[in-house]
Design an enzyme around this catalytic site. Sequence first.
Site, PDB file in Angstrom:
ATOM      1  N   ARG A 176     -34.845 -18.322 -41.188  1.00  0.00           N
ATOM      2  CA  ARG A 176     -35.129 -19.685 -40.722  1.00  0.00           C
ATOM      3  C   ARG A 176     -35.460 -20.609 -41.881  1.00  0.00           C
ATOM      4  NH1 ARG A 176     -38.290 -17.290 -36.378  1.00  0.00           N
ATOM      5  NH2 ARG A 176     -40.254 -17.962 -37.260  1.00  0.00           N
ATOM      6  N   ARG A 180     -33.629 -23.067 -51.999  1.00  0.00           N
ATOM      7  CA  ARG A 180     -32.794 -24.094 -52.649  1.00  0.00           C
ATOM      8  C   ARG A 180     -32.921 -24.031 -54.171  1.00  0.00           C
ATOM      9  NH1 ARG A 180     -35.341 -27.909 -49.012  1.00  0.00           N
ATOM     10  NH2 ARG A 180     -34.232 -27.941 -47.027  1.00  0.00           N
ATOM     11  N   ARG A 253     -47.099 -12.666 -29.978  1.00  0.00           N
ATOM     12  CA  ARG A 253     -48.128 -13.061 -30.921  1.00  0.00           C
ATOM     13  C   ARG A 253     -48.762 -14.338 -30.396  1.00  0.00           C
ATOM     14  NH1 ARG A 253     -48.086 -16.043 -35.388  1.00  0.00           N
ATOM     15  NH2 ARG A 253     -45.897 -16.555 -35.623  1.00  0.00           N
ATOM     16  N   ARG A 283     -52.473 -20.979 -42.105  1.00  0.00           N
ATOM     17  CA  ARG A 283     -52.198 -22.336 -42.590  1.00  0.00           C
ATOM     18  C   ARG A 283     -53.197 -23.308 -41.978  1.00  0.00           C
ATOM     19  NH1 ARG A 283     -46.545 -23.857 -39.295  1.00  0.00           N
ATOM     20  NH2 ARG A 283     -47.451 -23.671 -37.219  1.00  0.00           N
ATOM     21  N   GLU A 305     -55.206 -22.005 -38.485  1.00  0.00           N
ATOM     22  CA  GLU A 305     -54.501 -21.120 -37.550  1.00  0.00           C
ATOM     23  C   GLU A 305     -54.766 -19.668 -37.918  1.00  0.00           C
ATOM     24  OE1 GLU A 305     -50.379 -22.063 -36.970  1.00  0.00           O
ATOM     25  OE2 GLU A 305     -50.801 -24.210 -36.785  1.00  0.00           O
ATOM     26  N   TYR A 353     -37.158 -16.762 -30.045  1.00  0.00           N
ATOM     27  CA  TYR A 353     -37.751 -17.842 -30.821  1.00  0.00           C
ATOM     28  C   TYR A 353     -36.859 -19.067 -30.671  1.00  0.00           C
ATOM     29  CZ  TYR A 353     -39.793 -20.476 -34.583  1.00  0.00           C
ATOM     30  OH  TYR A 353     -40.416 -21.457 -35.300  1.00  0.00           O
ATOM     31  N   ASP A 355     -36.736 -23.315 -31.193  1.00  0.00           N
ATOM     32  CA  ASP A 355     -37.342 -24.593 -31.523  1.00  0.00           C
ATOM     33  C   ASP A 355     -37.129 -25.543 -30.341  1.00  0.00           C
ATOM     34  OD1 ASP A 355     -38.613 -24.463 -34.023  1.00  0.00           O
ATOM     35  OD2 ASP A 355     -36.679 -24.425 -35.058  1.00  0.00           O
TER      36      ASP A 355
HETATM   37  P1  FAD Z   1     -43.225 -23.748 -23.296  1.00  0.00           P
HETATM   38  O1  FAD Z   1     -43.410 -25.030 -24.014  1.00  0.00           O
HETATM   39  O2  FAD Z   1     -44.050 -22.566 -23.669  1.00  0.00           O
HETATM   40  O3  FAD Z   1     -43.429 -24.045 -21.734  1.00  0.00           O
HETATM   41  C1  FAD Z   1     -43.556 -23.027 -20.762  1.00  0.00           C
HETATM   42  C2  FAD Z   1     -44.544 -23.515 -19.715  1.00  0.00           C
HETATM   43  O4  FAD Z   1     -44.534 -22.589 -18.614  1.00  0.00           O
HETATM   44  C3  FAD Z   1     -45.978 -23.560 -20.237  1.00  0.00           C
HETATM   45  O5  FAD Z   1     -46.502 -24.856 -20.084  1.00  0.00           O
HETATM   46  C4  FAD Z   1     -46.714 -22.552 -19.358  1.00  0.00           C
HETATM   47  O6  FAD Z   1     -48.036 -22.964 -19.019  1.00  0.00           O
HETATM   48  C5  FAD Z   1     -45.832 -22.516 -18.102  1.00  0.00           C
HETATM   49  N1  FAD Z   1     -45.975 -21.267 -17.347  1.00  0.00           N
HETATM   50  C6  FAD Z   1     -45.862 -20.008 -17.817  1.00  0.00           C
HETATM   51  N2  FAD Z   1     -46.091 -19.121 -16.821  1.00  0.00           N
HETATM   52  C7  FAD Z   1     -46.346 -19.852 -15.693  1.00  0.00           C
HETATM   53  C8  FAD Z   1     -46.672 -19.510 -14.347  1.00  0.00           C
HETATM   54  N3  FAD Z   1     -46.795 -18.226 -13.958  1.00  0.00           N
HETATM   55  N4  FAD Z   1     -46.873 -20.500 -13.439  1.00  0.00           N
HETATM   56  C9  FAD Z   1     -46.789 -21.798 -13.844  1.00  0.00           C
HETATM   57  N5  FAD Z   1     -46.489 -22.186 -15.107  1.00  0.00           N
HETATM   58  C10 FAD Z   1     -46.278 -21.221 -16.021  1.00  0.00           C
HETATM   59  N6  FAD Z   1     -40.518 -26.265 -32.263  1.00  0.00           N
HETATM   60  C11 FAD Z   1     -39.955 -27.210 -33.064  1.00  0.00           C
HETATM   61  O7  FAD Z   1     -38.849 -27.688 -32.765  1.00  0.00           O
HETATM   62  N7  FAD Z   1     -40.615 -27.688 -34.181  1.00  0.00           N
HETATM   63  C12 FAD Z   1     -41.842 -27.207 -34.544  1.00  0.00           C
HETATM   64  O8  FAD Z   1     -42.408 -27.647 -35.548  1.00  0.00           O
HETATM   65  C13 FAD Z   1     -42.448 -26.196 -33.731  1.00  0.00           C
HETATM   66  N8  FAD Z   1     -43.661 -25.698 -34.069  1.00  0.00           N
HETATM   67  C14 FAD Z   1     -44.237 -24.767 -33.256  1.00  0.00           C
HETATM   68  C15 FAD Z   1     -45.516 -24.311 -33.582  1.00  0.00           C
HETATM   69  C16 FAD Z   1     -46.161 -23.396 -32.774  1.00  0.00           C
HETATM   70  C17 FAD Z   1     -47.531 -22.912 -33.156  1.00  0.00           C
HETATM   71  C18 FAD Z   1     -45.504 -22.903 -31.597  1.00  0.00           C
HETATM   72  C19 FAD Z   1     -46.197 -21.905 -30.713  1.00  0.00           C
HETATM   73  C20 FAD Z   1     -44.229 -23.358 -31.276  1.00  0.00           C
HETATM   74  C21 FAD Z   1     -43.578 -24.290 -32.088  1.00  0.00           C
HETATM   75  N9  FAD Z   1     -42.312 -24.791 -31.775  1.00  0.00           N
HETATM   76  C22 FAD Z   1     -41.738 -25.753 -32.575  1.00  0.00           C
HETATM   77  C23 FAD Z   1     -41.552 -24.304 -30.614  1.00  0.00           C
HETATM   78  C24 FAD Z   1     -41.754 -25.120 -29.333  1.00  0.00           C
HETATM   79  O9  FAD Z   1     -43.109 -25.046 -28.939  1.00  0.00           O
HETATM   80  C25 FAD Z   1     -40.836 -24.520 -28.270  1.00  0.00           C
HETATM   81  O10 FAD Z   1     -39.485 -24.659 -28.645  1.00  0.00           O
HETATM   82  C26 FAD Z   1     -40.972 -25.158 -26.894  1.00  0.00           C
HETATM   83  O11 FAD Z   1     -42.316 -25.218 -26.496  1.00  0.00           O
HETATM   84  C27 FAD Z   1     -40.176 -24.352 -25.892  1.00  0.00           C
HETATM   85  O12 FAD Z   1     -40.285 -24.925 -24.621  1.00  0.00           O
HETATM   86  P2  FAD Z   1     -40.308 -23.997 -23.336  1.00  0.00           P
HETATM   87  O13 FAD Z   1     -40.184 -24.909 -22.174  1.00  0.00           O
HETATM   88  O14 FAD Z   1     -39.322 -22.902 -23.487  1.00  0.00           O
HETATM   89  O15 FAD Z   1     -41.723 -23.246 -23.368  1.00  0.00           O
HETATM   90  N1  UDP Z   2     -43.143 -17.423 -44.254  1.00  0.00           N
HETATM   91  C1  UDP Z   2     -43.833 -16.890 -45.331  1.00  0.00           C
HETATM   92  N2  UDP Z   2     -44.604 -17.712 -46.097  1.00  0.00           N
HETATM   93  C2  UDP Z   2     -44.746 -19.021 -45.832  1.00  0.00           C
HETATM   94  C3  UDP Z   2     -44.041 -19.574 -44.753  1.00  0.00           C
HETATM   95  C4  UDP Z   2     -43.249 -18.737 -43.974  1.00  0.00           C
HETATM   96  O1  UDP Z   2     -43.754 -15.691 -45.571  1.00  0.00           O
HETATM   97  O2  UDP Z   2     -45.501 -19.698 -46.551  1.00  0.00           O
HETATM   98  C5  UDP Z   2     -42.311 -16.503 -43.441  1.00  0.00           C
HETATM   99  C6  UDP Z   2     -43.124 -15.908 -42.276  1.00  0.00           C
HETATM  100  O3  UDP Z   2     -42.667 -14.579 -42.065  1.00  0.00           O
HETATM  101  C7  UDP Z   2     -42.752 -16.802 -41.121  1.00  0.00           C
HETATM  102  C8  UDP Z   2     -41.274 -17.100 -41.427  1.00  0.00           C
HETATM  103  O4  UDP Z   2     -41.234 -17.207 -42.849  1.00  0.00           O
HETATM  104  O5  UDP Z   2     -42.917 -16.169 -39.878  1.00  0.00           O
HETATM  105  C9  UDP Z   2     -40.742 -18.353 -40.789  1.00  0.00           C
HETATM  106  O6  UDP Z   2     -41.517 -19.467 -41.205  1.00  0.00           O
HETATM  107  P1  UDP Z   2     -41.782 -20.707 -40.271  1.00  0.00           P
HETATM  108  O7  UDP Z   2     -42.450 -21.769 -41.038  1.00  0.00           O
HETATM  109  O8  UDP Z   2     -40.522 -20.997 -39.526  1.00  0.00           O
HETATM  110  O9  UDP Z   2     -42.895 -20.062 -39.345  1.00  0.00           O
HETATM  111  P2  UDP Z   2     -43.246 -20.093 -37.829  1.00  0.00           P
HETATM  112  O10 UDP Z   2     -42.330 -21.036 -37.122  1.00  0.00           O
HETATM  113  O11 UDP Z   2     -43.057 -18.639 -37.501  1.00  0.00           O
HETATM  114  O12 UDP Z   2     -44.674 -20.519 -37.819  1.00  0.00           O
END
Ligand code: FAD
Ligand code: UDP
Length: 377
Positions: A176, A180, A253, A283, A305, A353, A355
């Site tokens: 992911r 560069r 996780r 981070r 986190e 996974y 986005d």
């Molecule tokens: P979710 O957003 O998880 O929605 C699922 C929903 O279902 C939740 O609200 C949950 O409460 C509900 N649900 C589950 N079970 C039930 C039940 N039994 N009854 C009723 N409701 C229920 N994406 C990016 O593009 N850029 C980023 O920088 C980025 N950073 C991230 C950082 C973190 C820490 C995390 C965890 C994710 C990140 N993502 C990022 C990913 C992004 O959060 C997901 O792509 C997106 O949330 C997916 O949407 P979803 O609808 O599949 O799931």
């Molecule tokens: N990663 C790492 N060091 C960093 C940033 C990322 O080793 O400083 C690795 C780590 O295994 C992570 C993966 O690269 O799970 C993908 O990074 P990303 O920033 O996409 O992390 P995530 O979306 O899992 O938080």
Amino acid sequence: MGLFEGADLIVVGAGFFGATVAERAAAAGFRVVVLDRRGHVGGNAYTYTDAATGIEVHRYGPHIFHTSSAEVVDYLSAFTSWVPYEHRVWTTAGGRVFPLPINLATISLFNGRLMAPGEARAWVAERAGGFAAPANLEEKAISLVGRPLYEAFIRGYTQKQWQTDPTRLPASIITRLPVRYNFDNRYFNDTFQQMPEHGYTAIFERMLAGANIAVHLGVDWFAVRAAAPDLPVVYTGPIDRYFDERLGRLGWRTIDFAHEVHDGDFQGCAVMNYADADVAWTRIAEFKHFASWRGEFQKTIIAREYSRFAGAADEPYYPIDLAEDRARYDAYRALAAAEKRVVFGGRLGTYRYLDMHQAIGAALRAWEREVRPLLAG
Ligand code: FAD
Ligand code: UDP
């Protein structure tokens, strides 16, 4: 029938997958009931404005919108205006600070001297392990950046993030991140890199505002499904939970976010990673740096986190996806295929996974190929 009165479709989960399908179905004239067990819409993309400081907080970790799909940008642009935002991340390792993703500045700083692109490539290639077909995250990372950079920036961080030996993790996790051989230190390569001007939650409020959509928050599907009428369902919760974990639990996780309020500027950037294994957090995000167009704030809010395995009571965030998880997921998918009136979607429903832009793209496809035909038939 109460909750579901007059409905054509039930959507479980008000994250990007569920909200997109609900919006499309409502726009096509169907009546949709959306349930979420949380007290807010938006899933993990939920943001709120902190009342004391006025700062917009990303409740479940920093969310940066990036995609190369014009289709997804066009779709979302009906619900938000955008502000250009190119994400940049720094990491601290052994008391020194470096830019990520690994680029010519990282390699030059690591070696204490300016290196030309060809020289840096050769330096990495000599240390890349000679793996013919890298089979796991460690081998893949070493083949991409060489062992010294792997040990400095990746091994400790990955160990903390996944609590799993990097030799057991899939290589896809590390691919992911770009590597560069120039001084471009943007975190993403995508064509579109931008933030919603009024935050993510405002997008969901507009997507789910139609007269054809009823949203019920704080409602768990499993508490109401016995009484639900026989309607098509879009389910975006964890797939193992849907089947009462009868084939065992999938590995997830979770993250504990520790929020702190400080004066002024805490770290001078949006995200600082901590590569060393002896620092407990992975981070720190500082939220006001994601939205500099909102002006100056006296205070600042940060989130440290801490990553760990999700237990039964925790929010599952990231599929761990070890070989045994993959086999178990395939078995769950076979069960899911037999549920003819249920579409499984999103990060939790497909144990992938995703986005945000991928969740939205997948939802637009699921709407056309699976949900619309179910409603028509
Ligand atoms: P979710 O957003 O998880 O929605 C699922 C929903 O279902 C939740 O609200 C949950 O409460 C509900 N649900 C589950 N079970 C039930 C039940 N039994 N009854 C009723 N409701 C229920 N994406 C990016 O593009 N850029 C980023 O920088 C980025 N950073 C991230 C950082 C973190 C820490 C995390 C965890 C994710 C990140 N993502 C990022 C990913 C992004 O959060 C997901 O792509 C997106 O949330 C997916 O949407 P979803 O609808 O599949 O799931
Ligand atoms: N990663 C790492 N060091 C960093 C940033 C990322 O080793 O400083 C690795 C780590 O295994 C992570 C993966 O690269 O799970 C993908 O990074 P990303 O920033 O996409 O992390 P995530 O979306 O899992 O938080």
